[in-house]
Design a protein around this motif. Structure first.
Motif, PDB file in Angstrom:
ATOM      1  N   UNK A 154      -3.352  -3.150  10.548  1.00  0.00           N
ATOM      2  CA  UNK A 154      -2.455  -2.010  10.473  1.00  0.00           C
ATOM      3  C   UNK A 154      -0.987  -2.432  10.550  1.00  0.00           C
ATOM      4  N   UNK A 155      -0.686  -3.390  11.417  1.00  0.00           N
ATOM      5  CA  UNK A 155       0.706  -3.810  11.590  1.00  0.00           C
ATOM      6  C   UNK A 155       1.213  -4.644  10.422  1.00  0.00           C
ATOM      7  N   UNK A 156       0.316  -5.180   9.615  1.00  0.00           N
ATOM      8  CA  UNK A 156       0.743  -5.984   8.473  1.00  0.00           C
ATOM      9  C   UNK A 156       1.028  -5.139   7.241  1.00  0.00           C
ATOM     10  N   UNK A 157       0.722  -3.850   7.294  1.00  0.00           N
ATOM     11  CA  UNK A 157       1.031  -2.999   6.139  1.00  0.00           C
ATOM     12  C   UNK A 157       2.503  -2.617   6.177  1.00  0.00           C
ATOM     13  N   UNK A 158       3.210  -2.942   5.137  1.00  0.00           N
ATOM     14  CA  UNK A 158       4.613  -2.581   4.981  1.00  0.00           C
ATOM     15  C   UNK A 158       4.834  -2.065   3.571  1.00  0.00           C
ATOM     16  N   UNK A 159       5.861  -1.293   3.398  1.00  0.00           N
ATOM     17  CA  UNK A 159       6.230  -0.851   2.054  1.00  0.00           C
ATOM     18  C   UNK A 159       6.808  -2.021   1.281  1.00  0.00           C
ATOM     19  N   UNK A 261      -7.338  -3.937   0.011  1.00  0.00           N
ATOM     20  CA  UNK A 261      -7.821  -4.546  -1.230  1.00  0.00           C
ATOM     21  C   UNK A 261      -6.854  -5.594  -1.770  1.00  0.00           C
ATOM     22  N   UNK A 262      -5.819  -5.900  -0.998  1.00  0.00           N
ATOM     23  CA  UNK A 262      -4.935  -7.006  -1.350  1.00  0.00           C
ATOM     24  C   UNK A 262      -3.747  -6.641  -2.211  1.00  0.00           C
ATOM     25  N   UNK A 263      -3.425  -5.356  -2.320  1.00  0.00           N
ATOM     26  CA  UNK A 263      -2.289  -4.942  -3.134  1.00  0.00           C
ATOM     27  C   UNK A 263      -1.128  -4.498  -2.254  1.00  0.00           C
ATOM     28  N   UNK A 264       0.062  -4.587  -2.792  1.00  0.00           N
ATOM     29  CA  UNK A 264       1.215  -4.020  -2.129  1.00  0.00           C
ATOM     30  C   UNK A 264       1.413  -2.593  -2.602  1.00  0.00           C
ATOM     31  N   UNK A 265       2.004  -1.770  -1.783  1.00  0.00           N
ATOM     32  CA  UNK A 265       2.225  -0.376  -2.153  1.00  0.00           C
ATOM     33  C   UNK A 265       3.437   0.163  -1.418  1.00  0.00           C
ATOM     34  N   UNK A 266       3.978   1.242  -1.946  1.00  0.00           N
ATOM     35  CA  UNK A 266       5.117   1.888  -1.304  1.00  0.00           C
ATOM     36  C   UNK A 266       5.010   3.397  -1.503  1.00  0.00           C
ATOM     37  N   UNK A 267       5.003   4.179  -0.408  1.00  0.00           N
ATOM     38  CA  UNK A 267       5.044   5.635  -0.557  1.00  0.00           C
ATOM     39  C   UNK A 267       6.446   6.061  -0.959  1.00  0.00           C
ATOM     40  N   UNK A 268       6.535   6.867  -1.997  1.00  0.00           N
ATOM     41  CA  UNK A 268       7.822   7.315  -2.511  1.00  0.00           C
ATOM     42  C   UNK A 268       7.988   8.801  -2.200  1.00  0.00           C
ATOM     43  N   UNK A 269       8.971   9.082  -1.390  1.00  0.00           N
ATOM     44  CA  UNK A 269       9.210  10.431  -0.889  1.00  0.00           C
ATOM     45  C   UNK A 269       9.418  11.422  -2.030  1.00  0.00           C
ATOM     46  N   UNK A 270       8.840  12.616  -1.868  1.00  0.00           N
ATOM     47  CA  UNK A 270       9.066  13.687  -2.840  1.00  0.00           C
ATOM     48  C   UNK A 270       9.645  14.909  -2.123  1.00  0.00           C
ATOM     49  N   UNK A 271      10.841  14.760  -1.623  1.00  0.00           N
ATOM     50  CA  UNK A 271      11.542  15.878  -0.991  1.00  0.00           C
ATOM     51  C   UNK A 271      12.484  16.468  -2.027  1.00  0.00           C
ATOM     52  N   UNK A 272      11.924  17.259  -2.932  1.00  0.00           N
ATOM     53  CA  UNK A 272      12.695  17.789  -4.050  1.00  0.00           C
ATOM     54  C   UNK A 272      12.548  19.297  -4.137  1.00  0.00           C
ATOM     55  N   UNK A 273      13.417  19.904  -4.889  1.00  0.00           N
ATOM     56  CA  UNK A 273      13.332  21.339  -5.124  1.00  0.00           C
ATOM     57  C   UNK A 273      12.246  21.645  -6.154  1.00  0.00           C
ATOM     58  N   UNK A 274      11.944  22.914  -6.280  1.00  0.00           N
ATOM     59  CA  UNK A 274      10.876  23.322  -7.188  1.00  0.00           C
ATOM     60  C   UNK A 274      11.176  22.978  -8.642  1.00  0.00           C
ATOM     61  N   UNK A 304       7.166 -14.644  -2.167  1.00  0.00           N
ATOM     62  CA  UNK A 304       8.349 -14.679  -1.315  1.00  0.00           C
ATOM     63  C   UNK A 304       9.019 -13.338  -1.105  1.00  0.00           C
ATOM     64  N   UNK A 305       8.321 -12.247  -1.381  1.00  0.00           N
ATOM     65  CA  UNK A 305       8.938 -10.930  -1.219  1.00  0.00           C
ATOM     66  C   UNK A 305       9.233 -10.662   0.252  1.00  0.00           C
ATOM     67  N   UNK A 306      10.192  -9.834   0.493  1.00  0.00           N
ATOM     68  CA  UNK A 306      10.550  -9.437   1.853  1.00  0.00           C
ATOM     69  C   UNK A 306      10.268  -7.955   2.052  1.00  0.00           C
ATOM     70  N   UNK A 307      10.096  -7.574   3.314  1.00  0.00           N
ATOM     71  CA  UNK A 307       9.862  -6.173   3.653  1.00  0.00           C
ATOM     72  C   UNK A 307      10.876  -5.751   4.704  1.00  0.00           C
ATOM     73  N   UNK A 308      11.141  -4.460   4.785  1.00  0.00           N
ATOM     74  CA  UNK A 308      12.081  -3.936   5.777  1.00  0.00           C
ATOM     75  C   UNK A 308      11.500  -4.069   7.180  1.00  0.00           C
ATOM     76  N   UNK A 309      12.351  -4.330   8.161  1.00  0.00           N
ATOM     77  CA  UNK A 309      11.894  -4.459   9.547  1.00  0.00           C
ATOM     78  C   UNK A 309      11.208  -3.189  10.024  1.00  0.00           C
ATOM     79  N   UNK A 310      11.798  -2.043   9.722  1.00  0.00           N
ATOM     80  CA  UNK A 310      11.229  -0.739  10.094  1.00  0.00           C
ATOM     81  C   UNK A 310      10.810  -0.716  11.563  1.00  0.00           C
ATOM     82  N   UNK A 311      11.787  -0.843  12.454  1.00  0.00           N
ATOM     83  CA  UNK A 311      11.500  -0.880  13.894  1.00  0.00           C
ATOM     84  C   UNK A 311      10.716   0.352  14.328  1.00  0.00           C
TER      85      UNK A 311
END
Length: 326
Positions: A154-159, A261-274, A304-311
């Motif tokens: 769980x702790x190794x999952x990053x965007x 399953x060994x893939x990287x992923x990133x949730x992309x926020x959808x805070x938009x108007x109608x 060599x990709x980097x991820x955000x610290x996300x404290x």
């Protein structure tokens, strides 16, 4: 002159503030009203479960699933009553005998409703518990991961925002990730979440043209999901927000499945108007009766990709046990 100009600068925010506040309030109310109209237009009609002859499609599927799942849940109680479920069984029987149940795509819920009714009959008649409807918990792994392994996973999952654009994602892996995401809990097992996947560059660019916040890496995404939920699975005022909950659970399970399953992923926020949601539905060919939960980018991380610290906040700020002191 300098003092005068400074005075104008100081007073400008005070004059504009109330106007901005009124405008913001107007836009907020307008969006709420549009959300409400969509829910009223597409959710299960009031009294739906007792009006099976007027329902079809997802309306009938969701209304019937909510009922037959009560049989499944009843059989998992520590000491199920016997007999039980006469009223529910009658309503389920009416549902699967209704005209709408004969539709081309209705086989799934009709089959499982019939199996639930059969299991209930056997339980009420002779006390036979059916593993198909209520499998033994001992048949499932109780604790498949030790605490250290679970924490590491769980702790190794990053965007991930840096992908190898030349390494395509196997669609079989995508299908398995969505299958696993489908194990996420949902209200009464209605499973209203949907996943739309794109791996064509032009399709991804068309979808992301409506998104805000992915400009710095979106062109490198090998794959992109749009996660939605079907408004037709919910009914009455009390369920107006349930789709967001179920859609969020599905999306989080999808992220964990992709990670496992060994893939990287990133949730992309959808805070938009109608208006933006309407445009995305048009560009991605998503039905009007579905609400957009979020987008999820996916691919093989670049070397060599980097991820955000996300404290992460300390546990003391997140967890409270029991009632606070009087």
């Amino acid at each position: 002159m300098k003092v005068g100009r400074m005075a104008v600068v100081r007073t400008t925010p005070a004059r504009r503030g109330p106007w901005r506040s009124a405008r913001d309030q107007y836009e907020l109310v307008r969006e709420f009203l549009r959300d409400a109209r969509r829910y009223v237009r597409h959710s299960i009609p009031r009294g739906g479960p007792d009006r099976f002859d007027t329902l079809d499609g997802m309306y009938l599927d969701a209304a019937t699933t909510r009922l037959y799942h009560r049989i499944e849940k009843g059989m998992t109680h520590p000491a199920p009553r016997r007999p039980f479920g006469d009223s529910v069984a009658s309503r389920v029987s009416r549902a699967i005998a209704s005209p709408g149940a004969a539709g081309e795509h209705q086989g799934f819920f009709v089959e499982h409703a019939r199996r639930a009714l059969d299991a209930l009959d056997r339980w009420n008649a002779d006390g036979e518990m059916t593993d198909d409807i209520a499998p033994l918990g001992s048949a499932l792994p109780a604790n498949p991961l030790d605490p250290a392994t679970l924490a590491a996973f769980l702790e190794s999952r990053h965007s991930v925002r840096s992908y190898d654009p030349d390494l395509p994602v196997d669609r079989a892996v995508i299908e398995e990730a969505v299958r696993l995401a489908g194990t996420a809990p949902s209200v009464c097992n209605r499973q209203a979440a949907r996943a739309y996947y794109f791996d064509d560059r032009a399709d991804i660019a068309r979808v992301l043209s409506v998104h805000e916040g992915s400009a710095g890496f979106g062109k490198l995404l090998p794959g992109l999901f749009v996660v939605t939920y079907d408004l037709r699975a919910f009914e009455a005022a009390r369920e107006r927000n349930q789709g967001w909950i179920d859609g969020g659970l599905f999306a989080m399970t999808l992220l964990l499945a992709l990670h496992g399953l060994g893939l990287g992923a990133i949730p992309l926020n959808w805070s938009r108007r109608n208006e933006a949601s309407d445009l995305l539905r048009e560009k991605a060919a998503i039905p009007e009766h579905e609400n957009i939960v979020m987008l999820v980018g996916v691919g093989h991380p670049a070397p060599g990709h980097r991820v955000a610290r996300s404290a992460r906040r300390p546990l003391s700020q997140v967890l409270r046990i029991g009632m606070p002191p009087a």
